[in-house]
Structure formats: structure tokens, C-alpha cells
Design a protein around this motif. Sequence first.
Motif, PDB file in Angstrom:
ATOM      1  N   ARG A  74      22.188 -50.947  44.627  1.00 16.55           N
ATOM      2  CA  ARG A  74      21.321 -51.257  45.770  1.00 16.55           C
ATOM      3  C   ARG A  74      20.021 -50.470  45.688  1.00 16.55           C
ATOM      4  O   ARG A  74      18.935 -51.002  45.951  1.00 16.55           O
ATOM      5  CB  ARG A  74      22.061 -50.906  47.080  1.00 16.55           C
ATOM      6  N   ILE A  75      20.144 -49.186  45.287  1.00 19.41           N
ATOM      7  CA  ILE A  75      18.932 -48.365  45.160  1.00 19.41           C
ATOM      8  C   ILE A  75      18.035 -48.913  44.065  1.00 19.41           C
ATOM      9  O   ILE A  75      16.795 -48.994  44.203  1.00 19.41           O
ATOM     10  CB  ILE A  75      19.335 -46.897  44.880  1.00 19.41           C
ATOM     11  N   ALA A  76      18.645 -49.350  42.949  1.00 16.69           N
ATOM     12  CA  ALA A  76      17.835 -49.913  41.859  1.00 16.69           C
ATOM     13  C   ALA A  76      17.132 -51.194  42.310  1.00 16.69           C
ATOM     14  O   ALA A  76      15.953 -51.427  42.017  1.00 16.69           O
ATOM     15  CB  ALA A  76      18.724 -50.189  40.636  1.00 16.69           C
ATOM     16  N   PHE A  77      17.841 -52.053  43.078  1.00 15.38           N
ATOM     17  CA  PHE A  77      17.238 -53.300  43.565  1.00 15.38           C
ATOM     18  C   PHE A  77      16.076 -53.021  44.514  1.00 15.38           C
ATOM     19  O   PHE A  77      15.004 -53.621  44.405  1.00 15.38           O
ATOM     20  CB  PHE A  77      18.316 -54.139  44.265  1.00 15.38           C
ATOM     21  N   LEU A  78      16.295 -52.079  45.460  1.00 16.07           N
ATOM     22  CA  LEU A  78      15.228 -51.767  46.410  1.00 16.07           C
ATOM     23  C   LEU A  78      14.038 -51.138  45.705  1.00 16.07           C
ATOM     24  O   LEU A  78      12.880 -51.364  46.065  1.00 16.07           O
ATOM     25  CB  LEU A  78      15.759 -50.828  47.487  1.00 16.07           C
ATOM     26  N   THR A  79      14.336 -50.305  44.664  1.00 14.57           N
ATOM     27  CA  THR A  79      13.225 -49.699  43.909  1.00 14.57           C
ATOM     28  C   THR A  79      12.392 -50.771  43.217  1.00 14.57           C
ATOM     29  O   THR A  79      11.157 -50.739  43.217  1.00 14.57           O
ATOM     30  CB  THR A  79      13.780 -48.702  42.899  1.00 14.57           C
ATOM     31  N   ALA A  80      13.089 -51.760  42.606  1.00 17.88           N
ATOM     32  CA  ALA A  80      12.354 -52.849  41.939  1.00 17.88           C
ATOM     33  C   ALA A  80      11.559 -53.675  42.946  1.00 17.88           C
ATOM     34  O   ALA A  80      10.414 -54.042  42.700  1.00 17.88           O
ATOM     35  CB  ALA A  80      13.350 -53.742  41.177  1.00 17.88           C
ATOM     36  N   LYS A  81      12.169 -53.922  44.098  1.00 19.30           N
ATOM     37  CA  LYS A  81      11.458 -54.685  45.136  1.00 19.30           C
ATOM     38  C   LYS A  81      10.248 -53.932  45.634  1.00 19.30           C
ATOM     39  O   LYS A  81       9.169 -54.505  45.852  1.00 19.30           O
ATOM     40  CB  LYS A  81      12.422 -54.969  46.290  1.00 19.30           C
ATOM     41  N   LEU A  82      10.401 -52.612  45.812  1.00 19.09           N
ATOM     42  CA  LEU A  82       9.264 -51.804  46.245  1.00 19.09           C
ATOM     43  C   LEU A  82       8.134 -51.847  45.225  1.00 19.09           C
ATOM     44  O   LEU A  82       6.954 -51.930  45.562  1.00 19.09           O
ATOM     45  CB  LEU A  82       9.739 -50.358  46.488  1.00 19.09           C
ATOM     46  N   GLY A  83       8.512 -51.832  43.947  1.00 15.97           N
ATOM     47  CA  GLY A  83       7.467 -51.919  42.920  1.00 15.97           C
ATOM     48  C   GLY A  83       6.728 -53.241  42.961  1.00 15.97           C
ATOM     49  O   GLY A  83       5.509 -53.279  42.840  1.00 15.97           O
ATOM     50  N   ARG A  84       7.506 -54.308  43.135  1.00 17.62           N
ATOM     51  CA  ARG A  84       6.837 -55.617  43.211  1.00 17.62           C
ATOM     52  C   ARG A  84       5.909 -55.696  44.419  1.00 17.62           C
ATOM     53  O   ARG A  84       4.803 -56.225  44.335  1.00 17.62           O
ATOM     54  CB  ARG A  84       7.894 -56.735  43.289  1.00 17.62           C
ATOM     55  N   GLU A  85       6.356 -55.180  45.569  1.00 17.39           N
ATOM     56  CA  GLU A  85       5.520 -55.231  46.759  1.00 17.39           C
ATOM     57  C   GLU A  85       4.293 -54.356  46.628  1.00 17.39           C
ATOM     58  O   GLU A  85       3.208 -54.708  47.106  1.00 17.39           O
ATOM     59  CB  GLU A  85       6.351 -54.826  47.978  1.00 17.39           C
ATOM     60  N   ARG A  86       4.454 -53.189  45.978  1.00 22.26           N
ATOM     61  CA  ARG A  86       3.268 -52.364  45.733  1.00 22.26           C
ATOM     62  C   ARG A  86       2.290 -53.057  44.797  1.00 22.26           C
ATOM     63  O   ARG A  86       1.071 -52.879  44.908  1.00 22.26           O
ATOM     64  CB  ARG A  86       3.704 -51.024  45.157  1.00 22.26           C
ATOM     65  N   ALA A  87       2.847 -53.851  43.839  1.00 19.97           N
ATOM     66  CA  ALA A  87       1.946 -54.606  42.953  1.00 19.97           C
ATOM     67  C   ALA A  87       1.168 -55.672  43.715  1.00 19.97           C
ATOM     68  O   ALA A  87       0.084 -56.064  43.307  1.00 19.97           O
ATOM     69  CB  ALA A  87       2.768 -55.246  41.817  1.00 19.97           C
ATOM     70  N   LEU A  88       1.730 -56.169  44.838  1.00 19.11           N
ATOM     71  CA  LEU A  88       1.049 -57.204  45.622  1.00 19.11           C
ATOM     72  C   LEU A  88       0.037 -56.644  46.612  1.00 19.11           C
ATOM     73  O   LEU A  88      -0.679 -57.416  47.260  1.00 19.11           O
ATOM     74  CB  LEU A  88       2.081 -58.024  46.409  1.00 19.11           C
ATOM     75  N   LEU A  89      -0.013 -55.312  46.775  1.00 20.59           N
ATOM     76  CA  LEU A  89      -0.919 -54.731  47.770  1.00 20.59           C
ATOM     77  C   LEU A  89      -2.388 -55.068  47.519  1.00 20.59           C
ATOM     78  O   LEU A  89      -3.146 -55.307  48.448  1.00 20.59           O
ATOM     79  CB  LEU A  89      -0.707 -53.219  47.848  1.00 20.59           C
ATOM     80  N   PRO A  90      -2.901 -55.088  46.286  1.00 18.56           N
ATOM     81  CA  PRO A  90      -4.335 -55.394  46.088  1.00 18.56           C
ATOM     82  C   PRO A  90      -4.702 -56.843  46.434  1.00 18.56           C
ATOM     83  O   PRO A  90      -5.865 -57.146  46.654  1.00 18.56           O
ATOM     84  CB  PRO A  90      -4.570 -55.099  44.598  1.00 18.56           C
ATOM     85  N   TRP A  91      -3.706 -57.760  46.446  1.00 19.18           N
ATOM     86  CA  TRP A  91      -4.056 -59.175  46.634  1.00 19.18           C
ATOM     87  C   TRP A  91      -4.659 -59.467  48.006  1.00 19.18           C
ATOM     88  O   TRP A  91      -5.619 -60.225  48.111  1.00 19.18           O
ATOM     89  CB  TRP A  91      -2.818 -60.046  46.411  1.00 19.18           C
TER      90      TRP A  91
END
Length: 564
Positions: free
Chosen positions: A170-187
Motif C-alpha cells: 500500500r505504501i509503495a502504491f501511494l508513493t507511486a501515485k504521489l509521484g504521478r500527481e506531483r508530475a501533474l502539478l506543472p500542467w
Amino acid sequence: EPAASLARRLLAGAWVVEDLAALPAGFSGLAVTRDGRAWDGVHGELTQAARGGSERVLAERNRRDRLVGEVEVAVQAEHDAGRQVDAASEAVGAADAAREVEDRAVRDAERARNAAREEVRQAELLMQQRRGAPEDAAGAVRRAQVLGELSAERRTAERRGRERAERDQRIAFLTAKLGRERALLPWPARVAAALEAASEAIAAQVTDADAALRADQEKGEGVAGALRACATDEARVQAQLRDANEALTGTQVRAQQARDQEAEATHELEVLAVRLTLPAEPATERLDPAVADELRKRIERLVRRREQLGPVNPLAKTEYDEALAHVEEMERQRTDLETALRELRGLIKETDRQIRVTFEETFTAAAKNFEELSARLFPGGRGRLRLVRDDAGPRPVLGGQDAGDGVAEIAEEAAMEAAAEAEAGGEGIEPEDDMGVEIEITPAGKSMKRLTLLSGGEKSMTAIAFLFSVFLAKPCPFYILDEVEAALDDLNISRFLDLLETYADRAQFIVVTHQKRTMEAADTLYGVSMGDDGVSKVVSRRLPPREVVREAEAARTAPAALGA
């Protein structure tokens, strides 16, 4: 073909011309040139269409509205993107909090695992000690207990290990999701920049369109001013023409009067010449005084003879002819009036007959329907409709005369009416009877028939039965019933609703009610409530009526109009 026919009818008096100056003087239609100038001959108005026509103005206005709408959509999209970014940030914060909770749980699980391992080690030492003395029964029992506890601890440790592995995943999944969402911040920032640039471009286009529109309006106002000046000049010229025409007409009238006077003088000269047996020519020499005296004396003698005759009306024959013509015209009018009177009496008689036939048909159908509906709404009871006639009583004496005089007048009037009927063809017009409809209703177990002795609910059911009997005889598209079931109990409300459901396919019923059962039976419910500001609000709901009633009760509203 229908469109072409409509166009021909609408453009019957409209003409396309090359120049308005070529129109005739009495033109009374609508003339239009190809450059947009129009002349209304009826009202005398000259107009000029704006350059490009009203279609261009409407097109520019629609284009501006479309651009404004696109800007609003872009702003809304920007707001939606901002809300999505906020939601993503909240999700990241929630994920961080969940990860901290999971970390604490992992540390707790590790401490529990170390404690379990220590207990296992101590249990193994105790087992080795017990193996050296198998003769000790109590030790064997204790050993068995320890083995059972050890097995339980092992199962607990295995379960906690699985839980830890799941938490790691679960921690690994949330970490990956957080990374994807941080990647979307500039959009969102880039989208906002693009929207701002589009908004500026649209604003520039809107400014250009407004400027072009104002320029066209200024040009149109200039042309309109010129047209108004031309119209003023034209009005002045028309006034001058009218003055000249009036002067010419006056001159022609005076000339015609002079010609008429000359003709009358010539006619009088001819008449005098015939009566005096003289040539109808003006004298070339002055009349002899002796002859003139003789003529004057002769005229005096004729005047004295005319006076001796007494007053004589020289226009008597003319007046007699006029009076005779007037009498003949009155005779013709009397004949026409008598003919029209006979036709009118026949028409009245036919109308009365048609009214009587139609009333009898409607009353028969309504009476039959009322009997059926009374038996349905009053099980075990009956009802009927019957015609009654009010007695007019003795004819009142008019003017304070004696009864004998009144009888004489009545006889005289009767004789006159009989003569009129004889002239009309021997068929008299039947007098209009004072007829009425009486409702009789007898509920089950009661012998009463008068409506005043019925209860409020029975009166309401009787009125409903009469209304639906007339409805079945002469249907209408829809009916509005205002709290007709307010005085009914549950049983009669059920009968009323069954009646509505039975005839709902023939007409539309709009019922104003406060009864919950009537609201629940409706297809569409309109609720009226009074807000805190004292303003009535109408709410239409397409939900099932039962849910609407429950919502109205929860909101303390008062549904007032029901359509079935």
C-alpha cells in the motif's frame, strides 16, 4: 409551393427599382433600390438600410457572444483545473498521513514480533529442560501448553507478517501515485497560461468587433441624418405643391361659377324671349321710355292679379311628388321589414328547437351518467336528475290599473300576438318556459333527498358526481379541481381517486389539494412554499409522488397544486 405562396402574398405591394425618382406621383406601395434605400408610399417615409445589412450586425453580435461564451468556458475550465489540483494536494496529504499511520503500525508489529521471538526462544529452552525429565507428568502437561501457545504465537506472527507485506504494498502504491500527481502539478499552470493568452486574444477580437460595429453605427446615423434632411426638404416641397394646387382649384371653381352664371343668364334670356315672342338676342339699342313704362304698368297689373289669387305654393306639385315617393319607399321598407320579421321568427323558432333538442340530449346523457356515478360513489344508494318548472304565477298589474283594465290589456296584447303569428304563417313561437334541473340523491340507509340535509362529504361527493356526469356528456380538454376532497374521509378519497384514474385517459385533471393520498396518486407534483423573505416559491419535481411528499414534509413546505 406554400413558401412561395406566402412570399407572393407578403411582397404583393413591394417593388425593386433602379431609382426612386422614377416612381409615379400616386405610387402607394413599397419601392426598394439595390443599395438599400426604401420608399413607403403609404406613410411617405424614406429609409436607408445600414451597410452590410442587419445580418452583419447580428452576425457580429453573435460572434461576440460566442467569443464571450468561449472565454467563460475557458475560465470555468481553469477553475476546474485549480479544483483538481487542490483535490490532488489534499489526496497527497491524506496519503502522507496514512503512510505515517502505517509506519507506526509497522513499528508496533516489529516490536510485537521481537517479543514473540523471545517467547519462542524461552519456550524452546523450557522444552529442552523438560525432555531431560520425561517422568514428570506435570511437566509434560506444561510442555503441551507451551507448545500450544507457541503455535498460536507463530500463527500471530505469520498474520502480522502478511499484514506488514500488505502495508508495504500500500505504501509503495501511494508513493507511486504521489509521484504521478506531483508530475501533474506543472500542467495546471501551463493550462492557465494558455487560457489567459486565449482570453487576451478573444478580448482583442471583441474590441475590434465593437469598434467596427460603432463605426457602422456612426455611418448609419450619418446616412439617417441625411435622409431626415431630404425628408424635410421633400415635406416643404410637398407643402408648396399643395398650396399651388389649392390656388389652382380656387381659380377653376370661380371660372366655373362665372360660366354657370353666364349659362343661367342665357337660359333666362331665352325663356323671356319665348314668353314675349321676341328674338333671343340682346338689344342693340336702349328701350324706349314709353315702352318701358308700359311694361312696368303691365308688371304691376300682373302683381295685383297674383295678390288677388291669394297665397299659392308654387312648389306644391314638387312636394306632392316627393311625398308620394317617400310613401312608396316606406311601403317598400315595410314590406322588407315584414319579410325580415317572418324570416327572423322562423330563425328564432329553429334556434329554440335546436336549443331544446341539444339540451334534451345533453340532459339525458348527463342524467344517465349521474345515476351510474351516484351508484358508484354511494354504494347502495341512488341519485337522479330531473327537470322542474317554476310557476310564474298571475301576471302583475302594470301602472296601478284595475284588474279589469289589466285583463283588457292582456287580451289586446294576445290579439296582437295572434295577428303577428298569423302574418308569420300561422305558426306561433312557443313561450320560453322557466325550466330548471333538480338533483336528487339518496345515500345508502337514508331516505333524505334534499342537499341541505346531507353532510359536507356527501355534498362534495354529489358535486363530484354531477361534475363528472356533465364531463362524460360534454368532455373538455382539462379540469381544475380546487380542494374538492377536503371534506372527504379516507374511503371517499379512495373512490374519488379511482374516479380520476378511470377517466385520466380522456382529460387532464389539475387538482389543488392538501391531502397526502391525493398527492401520492399524482403523476406530477408542483409544490408551493413560503420562504423566509415572504415570497412564494413554486418547485416542480419529477420524482415519484411519495418521495416528493416525504421531502415536502421534511422541509416543512406545503404542496398546493397537483396535476394528474
